[in-house]
Motif scaffolding. Sequence first.
Motif, PDB file in Angstrom:
ATOM      1  N   ARG A 278       1.034  -1.349  -0.167  1.00  0.00           N
ATOM      2  CA  ARG A 278      -0.038  -0.022   0.030  1.00  0.00           C
ATOM      3  C   ARG A 278       1.006   1.258   0.201  1.00  0.00           C
ATOM      4  NH1 ARG A 278      -3.487  -3.553   2.880  1.00  0.00           N
ATOM      5  NH2 ARG A 278      -2.350  -3.403   4.879  1.00  0.00           N
ATOM      6  N   ASN A 279       2.030   1.048   0.671  1.00  0.00           N
ATOM      7  CA  ASN A 279       2.963   2.350   0.676  1.00  0.00           C
ATOM      8  C   ASN A 279       3.251   2.634  -0.693  1.00  0.00           C
ATOM      9  OD1 ASN A 279       2.395   2.983   3.539  1.00  0.00           O
ATOM     10  ND2 ASN A 279       3.952   1.696   4.133  1.00  0.00           N
ATOM     11  N   LEU A 280       3.748   1.466  -1.380  1.00  0.00           N
ATOM     12  CA  LEU A 280       4.300   1.915  -2.803  1.00  0.00           C
ATOM     13  C   LEU A 280       3.346   2.303  -3.645  1.00  0.00           C
ATOM     14  CD1 LEU A 280       6.220  -1.999  -3.400  1.00  0.00           C
ATOM     15  CD2 LEU A 280       6.987   0.603  -2.973  1.00  0.00           C
ATOM     16  N   ALA A 281       1.876   2.277  -3.498  1.00  0.00           N
ATOM     17  CA  ALA A 281       0.820   2.840  -4.369  1.00  0.00           C
ATOM     18  C   ALA A 281       0.543   4.127  -4.181  1.00  0.00           C
ATOM     19  CB  ALA A 281      -0.487   1.876  -4.066  1.00  0.00           C
ATOM     20  N   ARG A 282       1.105   4.598  -2.924  1.00  0.00           N
ATOM     21  CA  ARG A 282       0.851   6.183  -2.657  1.00  0.00           C
ATOM     22  C   ARG A 282       1.660   6.948  -3.539  1.00  0.00           C
ATOM     23  NH1 ARG A 282       0.940   5.544   3.887  1.00  0.00           N
ATOM     24  NH2 ARG A 282      -0.924   4.482   4.180  1.00  0.00           N
TER      25      ARG A 282
END
Length: 282
Positions: A278-282
């Motif tokens: 999820r952090n990569l998608a931000r």
Amino acid sequence: MRIEPLPGPNGLFSVSVMPRFLVDSQQVGWQGAYFTDIDGAPEGTVDHKHARYCVQRGLHQETRRTLGSRDWQPFSTGFSVWRAGDEQRFDWRSGGRSQFLFIESDMAASVLGDARELTPSGHRSPVASHMLELMFDALQADLAQGSPAGPLVGDSLITAIVAHLGGAKASVLRQPARRACARAIELMETRFAEPITLQDLAEVSGLGQRQLCRAVGEATGVSPHQYLLRCRVDNAKRLIARGLSLSEVALDCGFADQSQLTRTFVRQVGTTPGDYRRNLAR
């Protein structure tokens, strides 16, 4: 009274009352060794001649008497070591939790050399050893966590235990050894998803197991099993970024399942694989 052998490799122990097994190393397949953590019955009989080295850690004081004797004696907590051929023949009562590490003679010789062996304590009172406590705790913890690095943790710790009990001294690490360990590092980086043993790394590098552990530690700053886990987690990050499901990532990176991936990932990265994605998608 019927005496039955414990589960595991042949010739471990023979007891009249089967204990409850908390963890054991049979599924991991450590090189030349078997570890088990048991909760013993309140009373029973041991009648056994050892077929291999046995390092026992008593975690609960019990009372024993030799077979045929009427006199009960306290047997304290701590570590005891037996060699192949040593006998244990006694009744026990007020039993409790114990840990056993059984080591093949060939494995000990590969670490110490044929001219040396583990120092036995036999039937003398167990001895305290903070170093052995730490290493036995680490063996138990690795098995309880599902051995995410495969047999490497156990192989490395058992090599250290044998060296400690055999009085082996550290050798000077020379430049050829440092170069040789690069082959072991390359093996872990390219075959991270496969089961890798300490013997595999020693053979590809041409180093002894103790020397290999020291060389990898100097080259990478961590032990072989920690470096293998680092390789698995680094590749898990790459596959997570590519969008693979976490179950696929786990299998492709050498973890037994998604839960083992998650536990290891959290310890190494400080966050779960899902949060990392999820952090990569931000």
